[in-house]
Design a protein around this motif. Structure first.
Motif, PDB file in Angstrom:
ATOM      1  N   GLU A  40       4.022  -0.329  -7.327  1.00  0.00           N
ATOM      2  CA  GLU A  40       4.453   1.601  -7.959  1.00  0.00           C
ATOM      3  C   GLU A  40       3.176   2.023  -9.488  1.00  0.00           C
ATOM      4  OE1 GLU A  40       8.050   0.561  -8.320  1.00  0.00           O
ATOM      5  OE2 GLU A  40       8.666   0.649 -10.250  1.00  0.00           O
ATOM      6  N   HIS A 116      10.331   8.146 -10.166  1.00  0.00           N
ATOM      7  CA  HIS A 116      11.666   8.480 -11.040  1.00  0.00           C
ATOM      8  C   HIS A 116      12.240   9.268 -10.254  1.00  0.00           C
ATOM      9  CE1 HIS A 116      14.643   9.764 -14.007  1.00  0.00           C
ATOM     10  NE2 HIS A 116      13.818   8.635 -14.688  1.00  0.00           N
ATOM     11  N   SER A 119      13.849   7.449  -6.707  1.00  0.00           N
ATOM     12  CA  SER A 119      14.387   6.784  -6.622  1.00  0.00           C
ATOM     13  C   SER A 119      15.689   6.665  -7.595  1.00  0.00           C
ATOM     14  CB  SER A 119      13.654   5.627  -8.019  1.00  0.00           C
ATOM     15  OG  SER A 119      12.617   5.031  -7.539  1.00  0.00           O
ATOM     16  N   TRP A 121      16.562   6.812 -10.640  1.00  0.00           N
ATOM     17  CA  TRP A 121      16.715   6.662 -12.132  1.00  0.00           C
ATOM     18  C   TRP A 121      16.898   7.646 -12.789  1.00  0.00           C
ATOM     19  CZ3 TRP A 121      10.632   4.495 -11.453  1.00  0.00           C
ATOM     20  CH2 TRP A 121      10.817   3.020 -10.819  1.00  0.00           C
TER      21      TRP A 121
END
Length: 363
Positions: A40, A116, A119, A121
């Motif tokens: 990634e 980000h 995902s 996060w």
């Protein structure tokens, strides 16, 4: 099916070599999860490397072939180093400019911020994207040094040391040029705004894009001082013409062809030579309108007005004259290189093709 030209083959070989250096980074995988994280992290770099014309690598190979008929392996490794460094510079440049796209794709910091978000996060995704892209640019700079070290190892120590010094000087000059660029965006206008803009052109792009690649390639081949001087006489005006043309395309070019938004330099507040010429020629409300658009979102109506003002004021014509004078100087220097008898035929043919390719650039 027509046969590939030497330049086409060179560009393909350099692209494959640059990808191979990215693949070599798999040596960093030691623990569970490393492979996913590395993948990634490098994905924006792989996407950037999938585009581009490998012009710097081709110029480097031309400089090399002007001075030697030896195997071109050192030039391929050095060309891969140049392209890895170019990718690093683009990533950092997009952060400095807060640019959302590059080559019609999301900029690295934008792509990593989206990672980000997708995902789920915690933390600030914009900060994550910018921080990760800075690290990716640094990673690619280190990788380019590794590739260049491999190139130097394939030539004699004297040639290798000279080429390495030139490669290092190239990267330091780009950093200084970037500083001059952002300084110009924030400091009061210089008394000689065209001269100040030309300084940025020289330090940030012109030498980096043309002069240094030719010089580095020739140094790798152990070229004489006379050959180096002749190549620089070609590269210096050609590099400036290359960047001035890029600035023109940034205002008047086709967005699909350039991969960058029309008038993006204006939106980023860039103090280009073209902008300086426009500000010199516009008066009253028109000058005020242009100044007011610097660093702001450029709407389609604004872009059309900027284009019309650039033409009506005579700024674009004056800018074109500057490009033509530099192209004429580059062609005269190319004739001197050809007539000197110092450049080998294969390298001279490559250099000629690249000079005309850059002069004929329209997108």
């Amino acid at each position: 099916m027509s046969e590939k030209s030497a330049l086409e083959e060179l560009r393909e070989d350099v692209s494959a070599r640059a990808r191979a250096y990215l693949d070599r980074a798999r040596e960093l995988i030691d623990f569970p999860g490393d492979a996913e994280s590395l993948g990634e992290f490098l994905d924006p770099a792989r996407r950037l490397l999938s585009g581009g014309k490998r012009t710097r690598a081709a110029l480097l190979a031309a400089g090399y072939a002007c001075a030697t008929a030896e195997d071109r392996e050192p030039a391929i490794s050095a060309g891969a180093a140049a392209e890895l460094y170019q990718t690093s510079a683009l990533i950092h440049d997009d952060i400095l400019d807060a640019a959302s796209t590059r080559r019609s794709q999301p900029s690295a910091h934008v792509a990593l911020a989206r990672l980000h978000l997708s995902s789920g996060w915690s933390g600030d995704r914009a900060h994550f994207g910018t921080s990760s892209a800075i690290l990716l640019g640094d990673f690619l700079l280190s990788l380019s040094t590794e590739a260049f070290a491999d190139a130097c190892a394939q030539v004699g120590p004297r040639a290798g040391r000279a080429a390495l010094r030139a490669f290092a000087r190239m990267t330091t000059e780009v950093a200084f040029g970037q500083y001059l660029d952002i300084r110009a965006e924030n400091a009061p206008p210089a008394a000689d705004s065209v001269g100040a803009a030309l300084s940025v052109v020289a330090h940030k792009s012109a030498r980096y894009s043309v002069v240094f690649p030719l010089r580095i390639g020739a140094l790798l081949a152990g070229a004489s001082g006379d050959v180096l001087d002749l190549l620089e006489r070609v590269g210096a005006p050609l590099g400036e013409a290359f960047q001035l043309r890029d600035d023109d395309l940034g205002v008047f070019g086709d967005e699909e062809a350039t991969g960058k938004p029309v008038c993006g330099d204006i939106a980023q507040g860039k103090r280009t030579v073209l902008l300086a010429l426009m500000l010199e020629r516009l008066n009253g409300a028109d000058r005020g309108r242009l100044v007011g658009l610097l660093g702001k979102r450029i709407e389609p109506d604004d872009a059309r007005w900027i284009q019309e003002a650039g033409i009506a004021s005579g700024a674009r014509s004056a800018h074109e004259d500057m490009i033509r004078r530099r192209e004429t100087a580059a062609l005269a220097a190319l004739d001197a290189l050809r007539n000197s008898g110092l450049a080998l035929a294969d390298g001279l043919a490559m250099a000629e093709s690249l000079v005309f390719e850059l002069i004929g650039r329209v997108s």
